[in-house]
Design a protein around this motif. Structure first.
Motif, short mmCIF file in Angstrom:
data_model
loop_
_atom_site.label_atom_id
_atom_site.label_comp_id
_atom_site.label_asym_id
_atom_site.label_seq_id
_atom_site.Cartn_x
_atom_site.Cartn_y
_atom_site.Cartn_z
N LYS A 135 0.86 -1.19 0.00
CA LYS A 135 0.00 0.00 0.00
C LYS A 135 0.90 1.23 0.00
N VAL A 136 1.00 1.89 -1.14
CA VAL A 136 1.90 3.03 -1.28
C VAL A 136 1.09 4.30 -1.45
N VAL A 137 1.28 5.25 -0.54
CA VAL A 137 0.63 6.55 -0.62
C VAL A 137 1.65 7.53 -1.18
N THR A 138 1.31 8.19 -2.27
CA THR A 138 2.27 9.07 -2.95
C THR A 138 1.76 10.51 -3.01
N LEU A 151 -2.00 14.33 3.53
CA LEU A 151 -1.60 12.92 3.41
C LEU A 151 -1.25 12.32 4.77
N ILE A 152 -0.61 13.10 5.63
CA ILE A 152 -0.29 12.62 6.98
C ILE A 152 -1.56 12.27 7.73
N ILE A 153 -2.56 13.14 7.64
CA ILE A 153 -3.84 12.90 8.32
C ILE A 153 -4.54 11.67 7.75
N GLU A 154 -4.54 11.55 6.44
CA GLU A 154 -5.27 10.46 5.79
C GLU A 154 -4.59 9.11 5.95
N SER A 155 -3.26 9.10 5.97
CA SER A 155 -2.53 7.82 5.95
C SER A 155 -1.83 7.46 7.25
N GLY A 156 -1.46 8.46 8.03
CA GLY A 156 -0.68 8.20 9.24
C GLY A 156 0.81 8.15 8.98
N TYR A 157 1.24 8.20 7.72
CA TYR A 157 2.66 8.22 7.38
C TYR A 157 3.18 9.66 7.40
N THR A 158 4.49 9.82 7.45
CA THR A 158 5.06 11.17 7.46
C THR A 158 6.09 11.40 6.35
N ALA A 159 6.22 10.44 5.44
CA ALA A 159 7.11 10.60 4.28
C ALA A 159 6.49 9.88 3.09
N PHE A 160 6.60 10.50 1.91
CA PHE A 160 5.88 10.00 0.75
C PHE A 160 6.73 10.07 -0.52
N PRO A 161 6.66 9.02 -1.36
CA PRO A 161 7.29 9.09 -2.68
C PRO A 161 6.61 10.18 -3.51
N ILE A 172 9.18 13.31 -0.22
CA ILE A 172 8.82 14.50 0.57
C ILE A 172 8.40 14.03 1.95
N SER A 173 8.91 14.68 2.97
CA SER A 173 8.58 14.28 4.34
C SER A 173 8.29 15.52 5.18
N ARG A 174 7.71 15.28 6.33
CA ARG A 174 7.47 16.38 7.26
C ARG A 174 8.79 17.01 7.68
N ARG A 175 9.83 16.18 7.76
CA ARG A 175 11.15 16.72 8.12
C ARG A 175 11.66 17.71 7.08
N VAL A 220 19.76 3.07 7.37
CA VAL A 220 20.71 3.59 8.36
C VAL A 220 21.67 4.58 7.73
N LYS A 221 22.27 4.20 6.61
CA LYS A 221 23.28 5.04 5.96
C LYS A 221 22.75 6.41 5.60
N HIS A 222 21.53 6.47 5.08
CA HIS A 222 20.97 7.73 4.62
C HIS A 222 20.04 8.39 5.65
N ASP A 223 19.90 7.75 6.82
CA ASP A 223 19.05 8.28 7.89
C ASP A 223 17.66 8.63 7.38
N ILE A 224 17.05 7.67 6.71
CA ILE A 224 15.70 7.84 6.19
C ILE A 224 14.77 6.82 6.85
N SER A 225 13.49 7.14 6.88
CA SER A 225 12.54 6.26 7.57
C SER A 225 11.80 5.32 6.63
N ARG A 226 11.75 5.66 5.32
CA ARG A 226 10.98 4.86 4.38
C ARG A 226 11.76 4.72 3.07
N LEU A 227 11.64 3.55 2.46
CA LEU A 227 12.41 3.23 1.26
C LEU A 227 11.46 2.72 0.18
N PRO A 228 11.27 3.47 -0.91
CA PRO A 228 10.40 3.00 -2.00
C PRO A 228 10.98 1.75 -2.65
N VAL A 229 10.10 0.85 -3.08
CA VAL A 229 10.50 -0.37 -3.76
C VAL A 229 10.04 -0.27 -5.21
N GLU A 230 11.00 -0.37 -6.14
CA GLU A 230 10.70 -0.20 -7.56
C GLU A 230 10.94 -1.49 -8.34
#
Length: 256
Positions: A135-138, A151-161, A172-175, A220-230
């Motif tokens: 389930k990918v929210v973009t 999108l944060i309100i609708e999905s609960g996620y804080t970073a999006f492709p 794009i993320s809240r950060r 860990v290396k890039h200090d990111i919370s979510r990783l898109p799968v292509e």
């Protein structure tokens, strides 16, 4: 060996009689996803997250936090980091409350701090396809920044492709909004700034056939919370820290 107290951090704290609009202000302007709520004696009674806080509007300005409290994942200062990881897996929150024997809040442990330590002790097994969410929210590149909050309100996620003509071009993320000082300005500018103006590029992504271990190393290396799968130029899934930790559930249970 490190225990919970060794990686505890200061976290946003609110009183149970504070107004919900106060929680909205704190979480909107801070990188934390959760704020902990304490009673008059400083005992942790729960938390409120960014999704609930952003749902607040002016008509709720006099409403207190009492009706918004969620049960917090709680550990003690002496608990092992495996115990903390198990609490994270169960709650899927971005932090865990650390309390003393009287239930008083000492601080919190952030998943971003916990994640690399747990990975150094337990190696994830399997393929990305086994753990990713399909389930990918973009967001669209042309969306106004306000769309990120929606999108944060609708999905609960804080970073999006971020997509443009069906192609993945950024994240794009809240950060990103906080780092650029756009948390307030994005609303005032009424759509003048677009997602593509602030998104992070180039995109760090992975394919479903790669090892989860490799995905974890990228997080860990890039200090990111979510990783898109292509796959074949299409985004077919997304993997986050919680997905990786869930893959370690057997190991963490064995050490409890």
């Amino acid at each position: 060996m490190k225990v919970a107290m060794d990686i505890v951090s200061a976290v946003p704290i609110l009183g149970d009689h504070d107004h919900i609009t106060r929680a909205r202000q704190v979480l909107r302007e801070d990188a934390f996803r959760e704020a902990y709520i304490v009673d008059a004696k400083g005992r942790c009674i729960g938390y409120i997250d960014i999704t609930d806080a952003l749902r607040v509007n002016a008509t709720k300005s006099n409403v207190t936090l009492e009706g918004y409290v969620k049960t917090a994942a709680v550990v003690t200062p002496e608990d092992t980091l495996e115990t903390v990881a198990a609490a994270v897996i169960q709650s899927r929150t971005d932090s865990v409350a650390v309390v003393d024997t009287d239930g008083k809040l000492i601080g919190g442990i952030l998943v971003s701090d916990l994640f690399p330590i747990v990975l150094s002790r337990h190696e994830p097994k399997g393929k990305v396809a086994d753990c990713m969410s399909r389930k990918v929210v973009t967001a669209d590149a042309s969306d106004p920044l306000q769309r990120v909050y929606t999108l944060i309100i609708e999905s609960g996620y804080t970073a999006f492709p971020v997509m443009k003509k069906h192609m993945l071009i950024g994240m794009i993320s809240r950060r990103d909004l906080l780092d650029a000082g756009h948390a307030r300005r994005s609303l005032a500018q009424a759509g003048a700034v677009k997602v593509e103006d602030l998104m992070t590029t180039p995109v760090i992504s992975i394919t479903p056939d790669r090892e989860i271990r490799t995905a974890a190393e990228l997080l860990v290396k890039h200090d990111i919370s979510r990783l898109p799968v292509e796959e074949d130029g299409k985004v077919i899934g997304i993997l986050d820290r919680h997905d990786v930790l869930s893959g370690l559930k057997i190991q963490t249970e064995r050490t409890l």
